[in-house]
Write an enzyme that holds these catalytic residues in place. Structure first.
Site, PDB file in Angstrom:
ATOM      1  N   ASN A 224       0.862  -1.181   0.000  1.00  0.00           N
ATOM      2  CA  ASN A 224       0.000   0.000   0.000  1.00  0.00           C
ATOM      3  C   ASN A 224       0.901   1.235   0.000  1.00  0.00           C
ATOM      4  O   ASN A 224       1.495   1.566   1.020  1.00  0.00           O
ATOM      5  CB  ASN A 224      -0.898  -0.036   1.255  1.00  0.00           C
ATOM      6  N   TRP A 225       0.975   1.866  -1.141  1.00  0.00           N
ATOM      7  CA  TRP A 225       1.893   3.010  -1.274  1.00  0.00           C
ATOM      8  C   TRP A 225       1.352   4.267  -0.612  1.00  0.00           C
ATOM      9  O   TRP A 225       2.045   5.272  -0.527  1.00  0.00           O
ATOM     10  CB  TRP A 225       2.178   3.293  -2.762  1.00  0.00           C
ATOM     11  N   LYS A 226       0.100   4.234  -0.192  1.00  0.00           N
ATOM     12  CA  LYS A 226      -0.544   5.404   0.429  1.00  0.00           C
ATOM     13  C   LYS A 226      -0.346   6.639  -0.449  1.00  0.00           C
ATOM     14  O   LYS A 226      -0.326   6.523  -1.678  1.00  0.00           O
ATOM     15  CB  LYS A 226      -0.035   5.582   1.861  1.00  0.00           C
TER      16      LYS A 226
ATOM     17  N   HIS B 293      -9.825   1.127   4.887  1.00  0.00           N
ATOM     18  CA  HIS B 293      -8.547   1.270   5.600  1.00  0.00           C
ATOM     19  C   HIS B 293      -8.770   2.165   6.821  1.00  0.00           C
ATOM     20  O   HIS B 293      -9.560   3.109   6.777  1.00  0.00           O
ATOM     21  CB  HIS B 293      -7.499   1.887   4.665  1.00  0.00           C
TER      22      HIS B 293
ATOM     23  N   GLU C  88      -7.085   4.461   8.028  1.00  0.00           N
ATOM     24  CA  GLU C  88      -6.830   5.894   7.788  1.00  0.00           C
ATOM     25  C   GLU C  88      -8.062   6.553   7.163  1.00  0.00           C
ATOM     26  O   GLU C  88      -8.341   7.725   7.420  1.00  0.00           O
ATOM     27  CB  GLU C  88      -5.571   6.064   6.912  1.00  0.00           C
TER      28      GLU C  88
ATOM     29  N   GLU D 165      -5.592  -5.042  10.451  1.00  0.00           N
ATOM     30  CA  GLU D 165      -4.592  -4.001  10.655  1.00  0.00           C
ATOM     31  C   GLU D 165      -4.867  -3.288  11.974  1.00  0.00           C
ATOM     32  O   GLU D 165      -5.689  -2.347  12.021  1.00  0.00           O
ATOM     33  CB  GLU D 165      -4.641  -2.986   9.505  1.00  0.00           C
TER      34      GLU D 165
ATOM     35  N   GLY E 140       2.285   2.242  10.926  1.00  0.00           N
ATOM     36  CA  GLY E 140       3.216   3.360  10.824  1.00  0.00           C
ATOM     37  C   GLY E 140       3.925   3.695  12.127  1.00  0.00           C
ATOM     38  O   GLY E 140       4.552   4.743  12.250  1.00  0.00           O
TER      39      GLY E 140
ATOM     40  N   SER F  70       3.267  -2.225  10.325  1.00  0.00           N
ATOM     41  CA  SER F  70       4.714  -2.309  10.545  1.00  0.00           C
ATOM     42  C   SER F  70       5.312  -3.664  10.138  1.00  0.00           C
ATOM     43  O   SER F  70       6.190  -4.187  10.824  1.00  0.00           O
ATOM     44  CB  SER F  70       5.063  -1.971  12.004  1.00  0.00           C
TER      45      SER F  70
ATOM     46  N   GLY G 204       2.802  -1.178   4.349  1.00  0.00           N
ATOM     47  CA  GLY G 204       2.813   0.257   4.065  1.00  0.00           C
ATOM     48  C   GLY G 204       4.216   0.740   3.761  1.00  0.00           C
ATOM     49  O   GLY G 204       4.750   0.533   2.670  1.00  0.00           O
TER      50      GLY G 204
HETATM   51  P1  13P Z   1       2.838   0.366   7.760  1.00  0.00           P
HETATM   52  O1  13P Z   1       3.364  -0.912   7.163  1.00  0.00           O
HETATM   53  O2  13P Z   1       3.579   1.586   7.306  1.00  0.00           O
HETATM   54  O3  13P Z   1       2.722   0.262   9.250  1.00  0.00           O
HETATM   55  O4  13P Z   1       1.355   0.566   7.195  1.00  0.00           O
HETATM   56  C1  13P Z   1       0.456  -0.490   7.284  1.00  0.00           C
HETATM   57  C2  13P Z   1      -0.745  -0.170   6.495  1.00  0.00           C
HETATM   58  O5  13P Z   1      -1.519   0.699   6.839  1.00  0.00           O
HETATM   59  C3  13P Z   1      -0.952  -0.916   5.248  1.00  0.00           C
HETATM   60  O6  13P Z   1      -2.202  -0.695   4.722  1.00  0.00           O
END
Ligand code: 13P
Length: 262
Positions: free
Chosen positions: A12-14, A97, A99, A169, A175, A215, A236
């Protein structure tokens, strides 16, 4: 993981990367992926979909998006529909998600509408569920997971539900560098599988792919994937680093060969 389920490693490149960097990263992943046992997907920003679709053509790496609107078309300025994503070459789309839920007010009802829209357009949804730190600390983890799971899947016919990949998640692990321990991940995944069984029966539950996200790194992927109910990872930050992400993709091969990154 269970050999009956094909694992999925999804990046997931966000909201990262301009076109040049997106193209470079997609090329590096395409070239490094090899013939592994896991399916691989890149969930990229809308702006990079066309460029990355072109690069991934003819490769086993699948393309996906991170969000969608539930209506197929219309006057919804700034939104992108599931149909548009499928048309742009997406196979997968993240739905719900944390977020989106936390920062953009997506309720479980909205998540359910997006899930249905993704399925109607022929996309394979990656449905995210997970508890916050407060919920975990006040013993509300199972309630939160139950609410999110049931709200999203209620009313979906089993044949449609079978196209969904779940992603557990925990919000406190996203993160933060704080990964759920393999035992914590396994406990939550087994719980979600039980919810799946209650919803649509044993067959559905045992075929359901449940990814872990939060993470995930080269250093912890092997231990996570060794859990019987962990069927892959939603990655992420580390999915933006080609060497790390390729190491995550190759968890099994390298682990089996006894190779470890320092
Ligand atoms: P991280 O791997 O940066 O913790 O993010 C996880 C995430 O939200 C994947 O969708």
């Amino acid at each position: 993981m269970n050999p009956k389920r094909i694992p999925l490693i999804a990046g997931n490149w966000k909201m990262h990367l301009g076109l040049a960097d997106a193209a470079k990263l997609a090329r590096e992943i395409r070239e490094g992926v090899g013939a592994g046992d896991a399916e691989v997907a890149l969930l990229v920003p809308f702006t990079a979909l066309a460029v990355v679709a072109e690069i991934l053509k003819g490769s086993p790496v699948k393309l996906g998006a991170q969000n969608l609107h539930w209506e197929p078309q219309g006057a919804f300025t700034g939104e992108i529909s599931a149909f548009q994503l499928a048309d742009a070459g997406c196979r997968y789309a993240i739905v719900g998600h944390s977020e989106r839920r936390r920062l953009f007010g997506e309720t479980s009802a909205i998540v359910a509408k997006k899930l249905a829209a993704a399925l109607a357009a022929g996309l394979l949804p990656i449905l995210c569920v997970g508890e916050t730190l407060e919920e975990r600390e006040s013993q509300k983890t199972w309630g939160a997971l139950t609410e999110q799971f049931r709200a999203a899947l209620t009313g979906l016919p089993p044949v449609e539900a079978a196209k969904i990949t779940l992603a557990y998640e925990p919000v406190w692990a996203i993160g933060t560098g704080k990964t759920a321990s393999p035992a914590q991940a396994e406990e939550a995944h087994a719980f979600i599988r039980k919810l799946a069984s209650q919803a649509h029966g044993e067959g559905f539950a045992s075929a359901l792919r449940i990814l872990y996200g939060g993470s995930v790194k080269a250093e912890n992927i092997d231990a996570l994937m060794a859990q019987p109910d962990v069927d892959g990872a939603l990655v992420g930050g580390e999915s933006l680093k080609p060497i790390s992400f390729l190491r995550i993709i190759h968890y099994k091969t390298l682990a089996a060969a006894g190779t470890r990154r320092p």
